[in-house]
Structures are given as C-alpha cells and as structure tokens.
Design an enzyme around this catalytic site. Structure first.
Site, mmCIF file in Angstrom:
data_model
loop_
_atom_site.group_PDB
_atom_site.id
_atom_site.type_symbol
_atom_site.label_atom_id
_atom_site.label_comp_id
_atom_site.label_asym_id
_atom_site.label_seq_id
_atom_site.Cartn_x
_atom_site.Cartn_y
_atom_site.Cartn_z
ATOM 1 N N GLU A 60 -26.743 5.063 12.377
ATOM 2 C CA GLU A 60 -25.317 4.750 12.566
ATOM 3 C C GLU A 60 -24.419 5.858 12.005
ATOM 4 O OE1 GLU A 60 -24.709 2.418 14.478
ATOM 5 O OE2 GLU A 60 -26.156 0.789 14.226
ATOM 6 N N HIS A 80 -22.482 -0.777 5.975
ATOM 7 C CA HIS A 80 -22.916 -1.673 7.049
ATOM 8 C C HIS A 80 -24.070 -2.529 6.538
ATOM 9 C CE1 HIS A 80 -24.435 -3.252 10.775
ATOM 10 N NE2 HIS A 80 -25.520 -2.501 10.743
ATOM 11 N N HIS A 123 -26.446 -6.416 7.181
ATOM 12 C CA HIS A 123 -26.825 -7.530 8.060
ATOM 13 C C HIS A 123 -26.654 -8.830 7.267
ATOM 14 C CE1 HIS A 123 -29.542 -4.665 10.653
ATOM 15 N NE2 HIS A 123 -28.257 -4.353 10.697
ATOM 16 N N GLU A 175 -9.319 -17.408 -2.407
ATOM 17 C CA GLU A 175 -8.916 -16.052 -2.802
ATOM 18 C C GLU A 175 -9.131 -15.008 -1.708
ATOM 19 O OE1 GLU A 175 -10.227 -15.255 -6.815
ATOM 20 O OE2 GLU A 175 -9.183 -17.032 -7.510
ATOM 21 N N HIS A 208 -24.820 -8.962 14.959
ATOM 22 C CA HIS A 208 -25.450 -7.815 14.296
ATOM 23 C C HIS A 208 -25.109 -7.732 12.798
ATOM 24 C CE1 HIS A 208 -26.576 -3.260 14.567
ATOM 25 N NE2 HIS A 208 -26.677 -3.696 13.342
HETATM 26 O O1 2HA Z 1 -31.396 -0.349 11.084
HETATM 27 O O2 2HA Z 1 -28.668 -1.466 10.643
HETATM 28 O O3 2HA Z 1 -27.437 -0.827 12.868
HETATM 29 C C1 2HA Z 1 -30.226 0.253 10.722
HETATM 30 C C2 2HA Z 1 -29.123 -0.546 11.262
HETATM 31 C C3 2HA Z 1 -28.621 -0.190 12.595
HETATM 32 ZN ZN ZN Z 2 -27.383 -2.754 11.686
#
Ligand code: 2HA
Ligand code: ZN
Length: 274
Positions: free
Chosen positions: A117, A141, A143, A171, A212
């Site tokens: 990414e 980022h 998950h 909050e 995602h």
């Molecule tokens: O595996 O999270 O979006 C890496 C990620 C891709």
């Molecule tokens: Zn990801």
C-alpha cells in the site's frame, strides 16, 4: 549505539506491536508509514546501507514528498515480527527529487520492498503534509474487525459511518470531530484506491475501506494509534448494540452531538449531522 534506540524508531516499533496485540494485524495485514523529520534523518544516516537499493517506481507521483524519508513496514512482512527483528521487517525509503521513485536506504536486510500500500500511503502523506502544513507524519492502515463488520450492514456513506461512530461513545465527536470518509470496495494496493483515499484525506483524518479496514492520519504515533483505537472501539460498541438483537432504542442525537462540540470547543462537520 544502534539505530534501534533512536526515539522515532522505538515509537514506531511500539505502535506496530500495540496494533498486533489489538488483533488488527493477522498474518501480513496492515501497514504503517512515518515521514521522518530532518533531524531524525540526520541521526539515522550513519546507519544507512553502504549501498542503497535501486530506484524503483512508486506507481503514483508525489512531487510534494521529493527528498523525504519514510519508515515503512515491508510488503508481505508480519507486524507480529517487527518487534523481534525490525531490521528484517521494516525499512527506511528515500523519495527521489521528482516524487516518482523510491529506494531503500536501511532495513529489509533479508530482502523485500515497502508495503504493497506504499502508493496509497504516499499519496495520503502528500495530501496531509499540504493540508496540515507539515504537521501530520503518520499514516496507519489496520484490519479492524468491528469496523469491517459494519461495512456489511451500514450504507457506505460518510454520513452514515460518521453518525454511528460519533453516537456509539460520547467522547468520539471530540476525538474525530471531522468525521470519517468511506471508500467503496476497491482492489487494494493500486493507483485507483490510492487516488480515492487521498481525495478523502483532503478533509478527513480517517478513511474507511469497505470490507477491508481503516486508514488513519495523524501528527505522531500516540495520536494516530489513539484515533484508530477510538474508531474501532466505537464500531465495536455498535456491533454489540446490534448483537443485542432489538435495534437501537435510544441514542445520542444530532443536537446532543452539537452540545458536546460546543462544550469541548470542536467543530463537527455539519453536513454529517441531521
Ligand atoms: O496485507 O493490509 O491492504 C497488507 C494489507 C494490504
Ligand atoms: Zn489491508
């Protein structure tokens, strides 16, 4: 003296491990990048590889980041392993003078390249550096399971997600008064999702990727991790509410949210309220 005792690297490694311990980084899921300050580059430079990696196309153009250095997780590497062997799982990448290419100057000692990414991260950094006058340095980022679950049951709109997340813990409107943007489902890792996300980052610090995960931007590791944590906790509360199986009987109203904003001196994005 090792590069690993530099405070920005310690902070980065701690954040990566905290994210793993939260359950947000199964296998190679998620990625973290940090735009280094000039003095941090100077402190790290003595530890750079004698021979940097080859210049490689980023896949997007980020002229606003020309000459910057980024700490980044490695593509296919596991957050779980960052704390054990940072030098094999993360890297420092230098951006060239045009903003079209990068090269690895430290780390990924057993081989590899920055996160899949990287184009999205760099486009987000480019937008955030501009709109915050250089204040924001971290793009994260993860998950996050409850937030991902909500992308199957809520309308994929900025308003629907911002309202639910603001209403699910008192909050929240103070922590992210700007609300959150939503990117519909897209193929990860490419130019299109990078462009869609960076458009949202013009006005939001949080972007939801449908089915995602989440992207957060912030000035430092504490604030950016705290933002991810707060959004995911709020999503988790809403999932628990739905799991009770009787729907929402009462909630924090738009006028209640306005009252919180007045009291705490923050400005909520009015178009996201009723
Ligand atoms: O595996 O999270 O979006 C890496 C990620 C891709
Ligand atoms: Zn990801």
């Amino acid at each position: 003296m090792s590069i690993l005792s530099l405070p920005f690297l310690e902070g980065y490694i701690r954040m990566a491990n905290d994210g793993f311990l939260q359950g947000w980084h199964e296998r190679n899921g998620g990625n973290l990048t940090y735009r280094m300050a000039e003095e941090e580059v100077a402190a790290a430079r003595p530890f750079f590889k004698p021979q940097p990696g080859d210049w490689t196309d980023i896949g997007v153009e980020v002229p606003g980041l020309a000459g910057e250095y980024f700490l980044a997780t490695g593509s296919g590497k596991y957050f779980r392993n960052v704390i054990l062997a940072p030098q094999d799982n993360i890297c420092i990448a230098e951006i060239d003078g045009t903003g079209r290419q990068y090269r690895v100057v430290w780390g990924l000692e057993a081989g590899g390249k920055p996160t899949s990414e990287f184009p999205t991260h760099l486009m987000n950094h480019s937008v955030k550096k501009r709109v915050t006058n250089g204040e924001h340095r971290v793009i994260y980022h993860a998950h996050t399971p409850s937030l991902i679950a909500l992308t199957y049951v809520l309308p994929l709109t900025d308003k629907a997600f911002s309202q639910v997340l603001w209403q699910s813990a008192t909050e929240c409107p103070v922590v992210f008064p700007g609300g959150v943007g939503v990117v519909e489902w897209m193929v990860p890792g490419g130019r299109d999702i990078a462009i869609a996300t960076s458009k949202l980052m013009e006005k939001y610090d949080v972007a939801v990727w449908a089915h995602h995960g989440l992207f957060c931007s912030g000035p430092d590791f504490d604030i950016t991790f705290g933002l991810m944590h707060t959004v995911e906790k709020s999503a988790d509360i809403y999932v628990r509410v739905l799991s009770c199986g009787q729907g929402v009987r009462q909630t924090i109203t738009s006028d209640n949210l306005r009252a919180i904003a007045r009291e705490f001196g923050v400005v909520l994005r009015e178009e996201l309220l009723d």
